[in-house]
Motif scaffolding. Structure first.
Motif, mmCIF file in Angstrom:
data_model
loop_
_atom_site.group_PDB
_atom_site.id
_atom_site.type_symbol
_atom_site.label_atom_id
_atom_site.label_comp_id
_atom_site.label_asym_id
_atom_site.label_seq_id
_atom_site.Cartn_x
_atom_site.Cartn_y
_atom_site.Cartn_z
ATOM 1 N N UNK A 208 0.842 -1.113 -0.135
ATOM 2 C CA UNK A 208 0.236 -0.070 0.063
ATOM 3 C C UNK A 208 0.466 1.315 0.458
ATOM 4 N N UNK A 209 0.468 2.244 -0.672
ATOM 5 C CA UNK A 209 1.263 3.346 -1.022
ATOM 6 C C UNK A 209 1.687 4.281 -2.157
ATOM 7 N N UNK A 210 2.397 5.099 -2.958
ATOM 8 C CA UNK A 210 2.458 5.171 -4.267
ATOM 9 C C UNK A 210 2.785 4.480 -4.889
ATOM 10 N N UNK A 211 2.642 3.368 -4.783
ATOM 11 C CA UNK A 211 3.259 2.089 -6.159
ATOM 12 C C UNK A 211 2.446 1.003 -6.535
ATOM 13 N N UNK A 212 1.917 0.996 -5.415
ATOM 14 C CA UNK A 212 -0.181 0.212 -4.977
ATOM 15 C C UNK A 212 -0.329 0.044 -6.678
ATOM 16 N N UNK A 213 -0.257 -1.121 -7.581
ATOM 17 C CA UNK A 213 -0.677 -1.367 -8.518
ATOM 18 C C UNK A 213 -0.470 -0.739 -9.967
ATOM 19 N N UNK B 257 -6.403 -4.047 -17.262
ATOM 20 C CA UNK B 257 -6.319 -2.364 -16.788
ATOM 21 C C UNK B 257 -7.346 -2.610 -15.442
ATOM 22 N N UNK B 258 -7.342 -3.365 -14.644
ATOM 23 C CA UNK B 258 -8.302 -4.119 -13.446
ATOM 24 C C UNK B 258 -7.678 -3.167 -12.733
ATOM 25 N N UNK B 259 -8.382 -2.262 -11.348
ATOM 26 C CA UNK B 259 -8.291 -1.266 -10.934
ATOM 27 C C UNK B 259 -6.987 -0.230 -10.810
ATOM 28 N N UNK B 260 -7.457 0.195 -11.807
ATOM 29 C CA UNK B 260 -6.050 0.989 -12.035
ATOM 30 C C UNK B 260 -6.422 2.128 -13.405
ATOM 31 N N UNK B 261 -5.513 2.737 -13.386
ATOM 32 C CA UNK B 261 -6.638 4.273 -14.817
ATOM 33 C C UNK B 261 -5.680 3.457 -16.010
ATOM 34 N N UNK B 262 -6.653 3.584 -17.102
ATOM 35 C CA UNK B 262 -7.227 4.499 -17.574
ATOM 36 C C UNK B 262 -8.927 4.209 -17.121
ATOM 37 N N UNK B 263 -8.892 3.148 -16.691
ATOM 38 C CA UNK B 263 -10.069 2.305 -16.238
ATOM 39 C C UNK B 263 -10.839 2.417 -14.720
ATOM 40 N N UNK B 264 -10.136 2.919 -13.734
ATOM 41 C CA UNK B 264 -10.891 3.372 -12.537
ATOM 42 C C UNK B 264 -9.486 3.695 -11.950
ATOM 43 N N UNK B 265 -10.321 4.427 -11.056
ATOM 44 C CA UNK B 265 -9.012 4.723 -9.758
ATOM 45 C C UNK B 265 -7.759 4.073 -8.793
ATOM 46 N N UNK B 266 -7.081 3.978 -8.726
ATOM 47 C CA UNK B 266 -6.890 2.863 -8.087
ATOM 48 C C UNK B 266 -7.368 2.566 -6.311
ATOM 49 N N UNK B 267 -8.138 1.053 -5.902
ATOM 50 C CA UNK B 267 -8.212 1.410 -4.647
ATOM 51 C C UNK B 267 -7.433 -0.307 -3.961
#
Length: 526
Positions: free
Chosen positions: A424-429, A466-476
Motif C-alpha cells: 500500500x502506498x504510491x506504487x500500489x498496482x 487495467x483492473x483496479x487502475x487507470x485509465x479504467x478506474x482509480x486504484x483502490x
C-alpha cells in the motif's frame, strides 16, 4: 500476476456518388498531417489487364473463409466475417429490401458506378483482380480488370468528373489515382493524412468530383481537391466507436456523413453538424450497412451485407450483444471465459470486429489458466490473498517483457530494477524501478525481472490488464494488483496465463485500448 507457489447521391448530369465505403473504426484523436510530395504520374505495377473479350461469368458463392489475419479493409464493404448475401432497398427508410447474392463469403466488396449509368454496382476483388457486377446489384459479372497489388487498400471514386467511378490505391499515406477501370499507370498521385487513417470518398462540395476525407476519433477532415495539403474543412461528429457511412441521401448532390449505431442510422444532410437531421432503423447490428443508388434516381439508399455467422465461433455472444459488460466496440475483444466460479481453467479467445458492423469473428483461441481459486465475483478483491481472477471488461494499453515482439502497446523492456507495486502506498498496482538491482523475492511487491527468469518464465512476455487502475478506474488499495496476461500456463494468483508464443502473438495483434473480458460464461453472457 505470476502463479502461486501452491494451488488453493445527386440529380445532375453525372451519376450520384453512392459508392460510399463502410468505415473502419477510427483511432486516437489527432490533427491532419499531409506531406507535400509533388503530384504526378506514378506506376501501379504488378497486374496485367484481364481479357475484356471473355464472356460474362457468374461469380459463384462458396463457403471459403479466411482463417488468417484480416486484410486492411480500406474501402471494402465487410470482408472476412461477411457473407455474399446483400439486402438492398430503394426506400430512404430501408423498407422492402430485395436480396442479391454476389461473390463468396469473405470477399472484399466495393460499391461503385463503374459504367457511368447512374446506378451503383457491386465489385468483388480477389487478389488484384476486380469482378464488376451488373447495375443495381445484379449477380452476374459483366467486366473484369486488374489493378495494383493484392495487398493494396483500394477506394473507388469519380476522380475526374466524367460520371464513372475508377480505382485509387493507398500505399502508406500516398493515393495513386487511375481514371480508367483497367490495368496501367496511375493518372495522378498525392499524399494526404497518415498511415492508418480511416478514409471516406465523396463529393463534399457538389462540384462533380470525388475527393478524400479522413476520420480520426470523432474528427472528420475533408479535402476538396485531389492534392496534398491541409483539410478544407473539419468538424467533430459522433463517437470514435461509430461506424460511418458517406452518401447523398437527400439527392442534393452533396455527400454527407451518417453514423450507424446498432440498427439505427443517424442521417446528417450537411457538413459541420454535430446532431442528426433524422434517423431510421435497418438491418441487424451484426450486418454491415452500405449506401448506394440502386435504382438510378439520384438518391442513395440503405443496404446491408449479411454477416457470416459461421465465422463468429466463440465470439457469437459478442456479435449478438449478449455481454453484460460494455466492451466499447473496440476492434479486438479478448476473452478469458471460465465455466464456473471455482475452476482455474478458462478458454482464451481473441475476437476481431468485422469492419462496418458490430459483429466479431473468432481470430484464435487456446486453453488458459487463471486464478488457482477461480474467479472473483463482481466487486470482490482479486489476485494476491484471494488467488482469484477479476470479473469484468478492462482495457489493455501497455505491456512488458524481455524483448519487444513488435507491439503497438506501450512496451517496457524489463531490467533488474523492474518491480510492480503491491505494498500500500504510491506504487500500489503500478510499475516502478527499484533503487538497486536484485533477483530476490520482494513480495508483496513483484520482482518482475526475477519472475521473467524463473523456470516457467512467467514474465518473459506480458500485457497489463487495467483492473483496479487507470485509465479504467482509480486504484483502490486492497482490491488487488498486477493482473496480467502472461506466459507459463499454470494456475495463477489471478492473472491469465497462456504459452509464451501466444502472448507474443497477442501483443503483435493488439492495439492500445483493446478490451479484455474476464469472467464466468453464465455471468458474462446473460
Amino acid at each position: 500476476m505470476r502463479h502461486p507457489a501452491h494451488p488453493s447521391t445527386p440529380t445532375r448530369s453525372r451519376r450520384p456518388l453512392a459508392h460510399r465505403l463502410v468505415a473502419v473504426l477510427g483511432s486516437a484523436l489527432l490533427g491532419v498531417t499531409a506531406l507535400g510530395l509533388p503530384a504526378g504520374a506514378a506506376p501501379v505495377p504488378d497486374g496485367e489487364e484481364a481479357d475484356d473479350d471473355a464472356p460474362p461469368v457468374v461469380v459463384p458463392g462458396s463457403a471459403a473463409t479466411d482463417t488468417g489475419a484480416a486484410p486492411d479493409q480500406g474501402g471494402t464493404i465487410g470482408s472476412v466475417g461477411s457473407s455474399p448475401t446483400f439486402h438492398l432497398s430503394n426506400s430512404p427508410t430501408g423498407a422492402s429490401p430485395r436480396q442479391v447474392i454476389f461473390g463468396r463469403t469473405g470477399d472484399e466488396v466495393f460499391i461503385a458506378d463503374t459504367d457511368g449509368n447512374g446506378t451503383d454496382e457491386m465489385i468483388v476483388r480477389r487478389g488484384a483482380e476486380f469482378h464488376v457486377s451488373g447495375s443495381g446489384g445484379s449477380a452476374v459479372t459483366t467486366h473484369r480488370f486488374v489493378y495494383g497489388r493484392a495487398g493494396d487498400e483500394v477506394f473507388f471514386g469519380d476522380w475526374d468528373g466524367d460520371g464513372v467511378d475508377t480505382p485509387a490505391v493507398r500505399r502508406g499515406n500516398t493515393f495513386l489515382v487511375r481514371n480508367e477501370n483497367s490495368a496501367g499507370f496511375a493518372t495522378s498521385s498525392f499524399d494526404y493524412g497518415r498511415v492508418g487513417d480511416e478514409v471516406h470518398v465523396g463529393d463534399y462540395d457538389a462540384d462533380g468530383l470525388d475527393t478524400i476525407a479522413i476520420r480520426r476519433g470523432i474528427q472528420i477532415h475533408v479535402r476538396n481537391t485531389l492534392t496534398s495539403g491541409p483539410a478544407s474543412v473539419q468538424w467533430p461528429y459522433g463517437r470514435a466507436t461509430d461506424s460511418v457511412l458517406v452518401g447523398d441521401t437527400d439527392g442534393d448532390g452533396t455527400d454527407t456523413f451518417h453514423v450507424r449505431r446498432g440498427s439505427t442510422v443517424y442521417v446528417s444532410d450537411s457538413h459541420g453538424e454535430t446532431t442528426a437531421d433524422r434517423t431510421f432503423t435497418f438491418a441487424a447490428a451484426y450486418d454491415v450497412a452500405i449506401l448506394g443508388d440502386w435504382d438510378g434516381n439520384g438518391t442513395d439508399t440503405i443496404g446491408a451485407r449479411a454477416a457470416d455467422r459461421s465465422s463468429w465461433g466463440r465470439c457469437a455472444p459478442l456479435s449478438l450483444g449478449q455481454s453484460r459488460y460494455d466492451t466499447g466496440l473496440t476492434d479486438r475483444v479478448s476473452m478469458a471465459v471460465a465455466e464456473n466460479w471455482s475452476t482455474s481453467w478458462a478458454t482464451f479467445t481473441v475476437c476481431e470486429r468485422v469492419p462496418g458492423s458490430e459483429a466479431y469473428r473468432e481470430r484464435w483461441s487456446t486453453s488458459a489458466r487463471i486464478g488457482a481459486n477461480g474467479t472473483a465475483r463482481p466487486g470482490q478483491p482479486a489476485a494476491w490473498h484471494t488467488y482469484r481472477t477479476p470479473t469484468g471488461a478492462y482495457s489493455v494499453t501497455e505491456s512488458f517483457g524481455l524483448y519487444d515482439p513488435g507491439t503497438a502497446l506501450d512496451h517496457r523492456i524489463l531490467t533488474p530494477y523492474s518491480r510492480w507495486g503491491g505494498t500500500p502506498g504510491r506504487n500500489y498496482n503500478q510499475y516502478y524501478d527499484a533503487s538497486s538491482p536484485s533477483m530476490a523475492n520482494t513480495m508483496p511487491d513483484e520482482n518482475m525481472w526475477r519472475l521473467a527468469h524463473t523456470r516457467g518464465g512467467d514474465y518473459r512476455q506480458g500485457a497489463v490488464i487495467n483492473y483496479n487502475r487507470p485509465p479504467d478506474s482509480p486504484i483502490r488499495e486492497g482490491m488487488g494488483y498486477a493482473i496480467f496476461l502472461h506466459a507459463n500456463p499454470v494456475a495463477t494468483a489471478g492473472c491469465i496465463a497462456i504459452p509464451e508464443h501466444l502472448v507474443s502473438r497477442y501483443l503483435r495483434e493488439t492495439q492500445p485500448g483493446d478490451t479484455m473480458l474476464l469472467g464466468v460464461r453464465d455471468h458474462l453472457f446473460g
